[in-house]
Design an enzyme around this catalytic site. Structure first.
Site, PDB file in Angstrom:
ATOM      1  N   SER A   1       0.703  -1.224   0.123  1.00 52.37           N
ATOM      2  CA  SER A   1       0.174   0.140  -0.124  1.00 52.37           C
ATOM      3  C   SER A   1       0.823   1.304   0.048  1.00 52.37           C
ATOM      4  O   SER A   1       0.391   2.281  -0.393  1.00 52.37           O
ATOM      5  CB  SER A   1      -0.999   0.008   1.294  1.00 52.37           C
ATOM      6  OG  SER A   1      -0.181  -0.166   2.464  1.00 52.37           O
TER       7      SER A   1
ATOM      8  N   LYS B   1     -12.044   0.200   0.591  1.00 48.75           N
ATOM      9  CA  LYS B   1     -11.077   0.912  -0.186  1.00 48.75           C
ATOM     10  C   LYS B   1     -12.087   1.021  -1.791  1.00 48.75           C
ATOM     11  O   LYS B   1     -12.794   1.873  -1.599  1.00 48.75           O
ATOM     12  CB  LYS B   1      -9.813   0.262  -0.461  1.00 48.75           C
ATOM     13  CG  LYS B   1      -8.990   0.381   0.874  1.00 48.75           C
ATOM     14  CD  LYS B   1      -7.622  -0.253   0.866  1.00 48.75           C
ATOM     15  CE  LYS B   1      -6.956   0.326   2.197  1.00 48.75           C
ATOM     16  NZ  LYS B   1      -6.356  -1.130   2.783  1.00 48.75           N
TER      17      LYS B   1
ATOM     18  N   HIS C   1      -5.899  -3.700  -1.571  1.00 41.87           N
ATOM     19  CA  HIS C   1      -5.366  -2.407  -2.589  1.00 41.87           C
ATOM     20  C   HIS C   1      -5.419  -3.027  -4.218  1.00 41.87           C
ATOM     21  O   HIS C   1      -5.156  -2.130  -5.039  1.00 41.87           O
ATOM     22  CB  HIS C   1      -4.341  -1.744  -2.487  1.00 41.87           C
ATOM     23  CG  HIS C   1      -3.928  -0.837  -1.279  1.00 41.87           C
ATOM     24  ND1 HIS C   1      -4.754   0.457  -1.298  1.00 41.87           N
ATOM     25  CD2 HIS C   1      -3.788  -0.932   0.119  1.00 41.87           C
ATOM     26  CE1 HIS C   1      -4.651   1.165  -0.102  1.00 41.87           C
ATOM     27  NE2 HIS C   1      -3.985   0.251   0.431  1.00 41.87           N
TER      28      HIS C   1
HETATM   29  C1  LIG Z   1      -6.175  -1.076   4.358  1.00 41.01           C
HETATM   30  C2  LIG Z   1      -5.572  -2.358   4.355  1.00 41.01           C
HETATM   31  C3  LIG Z   1      -6.249  -3.302   5.573  1.00 41.01           C
HETATM   32  C4  LIG Z   1      -7.418  -2.846   6.526  1.00 41.01           C
HETATM   33  O1  LIG Z   1      -8.373  -2.986   5.591  1.00 41.01           O
HETATM   34  P1  LIG Z   1      -9.783  -2.245   6.500  1.00 41.01           P
HETATM   35  O2  LIG Z   1     -11.051  -3.042   5.777  1.00 41.01           O
HETATM   36  O3  LIG Z   1      -9.663  -0.833   6.394  1.00 41.01           O
HETATM   37  O4  LIG Z   1      -9.687  -2.939   7.943  1.00 41.01           O
HETATM   38  C5  LIG Z   1      -5.623  -4.546   5.460  1.00 41.01           C
HETATM   39  N1  LIG Z   1      -4.565  -4.875   4.822  1.00 41.01           N
HETATM   40  C6  LIG Z   1      -4.264  -4.197   3.816  1.00 41.01           C
HETATM   41  C7  LIG Z   1      -3.046  -4.859   3.053  1.00 41.01           C
HETATM   42  C8  LIG Z   1      -4.510  -2.939   3.733  1.00 41.01           C
HETATM   43  O5  LIG Z   1      -3.880  -2.005   2.787  1.00 41.01           O
END
Ligand SMILES: *Cc1c(COP(=O)(O)O)cnc(C)c1O
Length: 397
Positions: free
Chosen positions: A185, A244, A213
């Site tokens: 990310s 996301k 992502h």
């Molecule tokens: C953003 C992210 C998460 C967390 O996701 P949420 O649904 O916001 O809790 C988990 N793993 C990765 C790789 C992320 O980028």
């Protein structure tokens, strides 16, 4: 009250140290829906830092679906899934997500974070070993720790180094898990999943990818990293987020029926914490409708990302090694990144600085997240602001 007793006084020193080092996180408060532009402190600013890849967070179809579902089902699930909190909407979303991902089954969690916390300890325990990419997301790291398995971090995306470590340690343990982010990310690079799959198979390891992502970004119509590489049926566990590109909130684990059945029995955030709420689930179903109807939003996201990245590079910015829309603007030291971000804000552009511990020390950056919601005029506005502030602060010539 005993005025001597002040056991949390150390926090003041810690906070002062963070501020001193330029690592204190300032939280901006948003007074508008998510979108290309936001209202912050009474001003309209261009939004370059949400994970709202497809502009779904305020999409009329999602909003409408959430409203209709609330009229029918109310708001909250009122219990954990296993006691009285599983509604037909949850089952429908899981069925639809499995079909979208091309897997047998899927299970939802409250977030991507809890999906990782629930899944890893259900799969491995004390007698087992985890091989984890050294740049994996915090929720993977915490899930690994909770499992009590032996954790061995391997150098980032280095499949040969991983195989050497597996050869050295695999024999001492019962089960082995190889776990990686799909898209990293902070840098936007992609895990070498086909090679990881070969190594995992050769050494009898379970393979898990967290595609937070990649969901809605990679693969055909945003079906994610497994689809991107054509690895259906080869990756054992695929974790995703609905917070996301999906624009809502929630987590998902996709895989075999057997895996999902086990997580319903042993995934602790599934068993001991209430589920996604009614509007969340209904909005996610509407997001799936949109993704299955057309690739238009995913195509526009990539078009915007390619344009922005190329123009930033032409201006002389270092945008790292990203292979995805994530565009890191590398600035080095955290105070410079913070000053840069503050100046951009004054110019009408909202782009948060990211420093240690989210990224390594000395690798502070502003991470730009292009979205399908941006127009070309929006991106040109951002480029002008970056050029102005970049020259002013001596980052570009
Ligand atoms: C953003 C992210 C998460 C967390 O996701 P949420 O649904 O916001 O809790 C988990 N793993 C990765 C790789 C992320 O980028």
């Amino acid at each position: 009250m005993n005025t001597q007793h002040d056991p949390l006084a150390w926090i003041d020193d810690e906070i002062a140290a963070l501020k001193e080092a330029g690592l204190y996180t300032h939280i901006r408060v948003i007074d508008s829906p998510q979108g290309a532009w936001l209202t912050i402190d009474g001003r309209r600013v261009l939004n370059l830092c949400s994970n709202n890849y497809l502009g779904l967070a305020n999409h009329p179809r999602l909003v409408q679906a959430a409203k209709e579902a609330m009229d029918k089902y109310g708001v909250g699930p009122a219990a954990v899934r296993t006691i009285a909190g599983t509604m037909s909407l949850h089952v429908e979303l899981e069925r639809r997500l499995a079909a979208f991902k091309g897997v047998e089954a899927a299970i939802t969690f409250q977030s991507g974070f809890t999906a990782n916390l629930g899944t890893i300890p259900a799969i491995v325990g004390r007698e087992d070993v985890i091989f984890s990419d050294q740049l994996n997301h915090a929720s993977i790291i915490d899930g690994c720790r909770l499992s009590r398995a032996k954790i061995i971090a391997y150098p980032h995306n280095d499949v040969d180094a991983l195989e050497d470590l597996i050869k050295e340690h695999r024999g001492n343990y019962r089960r082995a898990l190889v776990v990686t982010d799909g898209v990293f990310s902070m840098d936007g690079d992609i895990a070498p999943l086909p090679q990881l799959a070969e190594v995992a198979k050769r050494h009898n390891c379970i393979l898990m990818v967290d595609d937070a992502h990649g969901e809605g970004v990679l693969g055909r119509g945003g079906r994610g990293i497994v689809d991107h590489f054509g690895l259906h049926g080869i990756v054992d566990i695929e974790v995703g987020t609905l917070s996301k590109a999906f624009g809502v909130v929630g987590g998902v684990v996709a895989g075999s029926k057997r895996l999902v059945e086990w997580l319903r029995q042993r995934g602790r955030p599934f068993l001991f914490s209430s589920a996604m709420t009614v509007p969340d689930v209904a909005a996610c179903l509407a997001a799936l409708d949109l993704l299955e109807e057309s690739t238009e939003l995913v195509d526009r996201l990539w078009e915007n990302a390619r344009y922005f990245k190329a123009e930033m590079q032409a201006l002389g910015f270092d945008t790292g090694q990203s292979e995805t829309p994530i565009t890191p603007v590398m600035l080095g030291e955290a105070p410079l990144a913070q000053t840069f971000s503050r100046r951009l804000f004054e110019e009408g552009v909202f782009a948060t600085a990211i420093g240690y511990p989210t990224v390594p020390r000395g690798a502070a950056r502003i991470r730009v997240m292009p979205s399908a919601a941006h127009t070309k005029e929006d991106l040109d506005f951002a480029l002008q602001a970056f050029a102005k502030v970049g020259r002013e602060l001596g980052v570009i010539g």
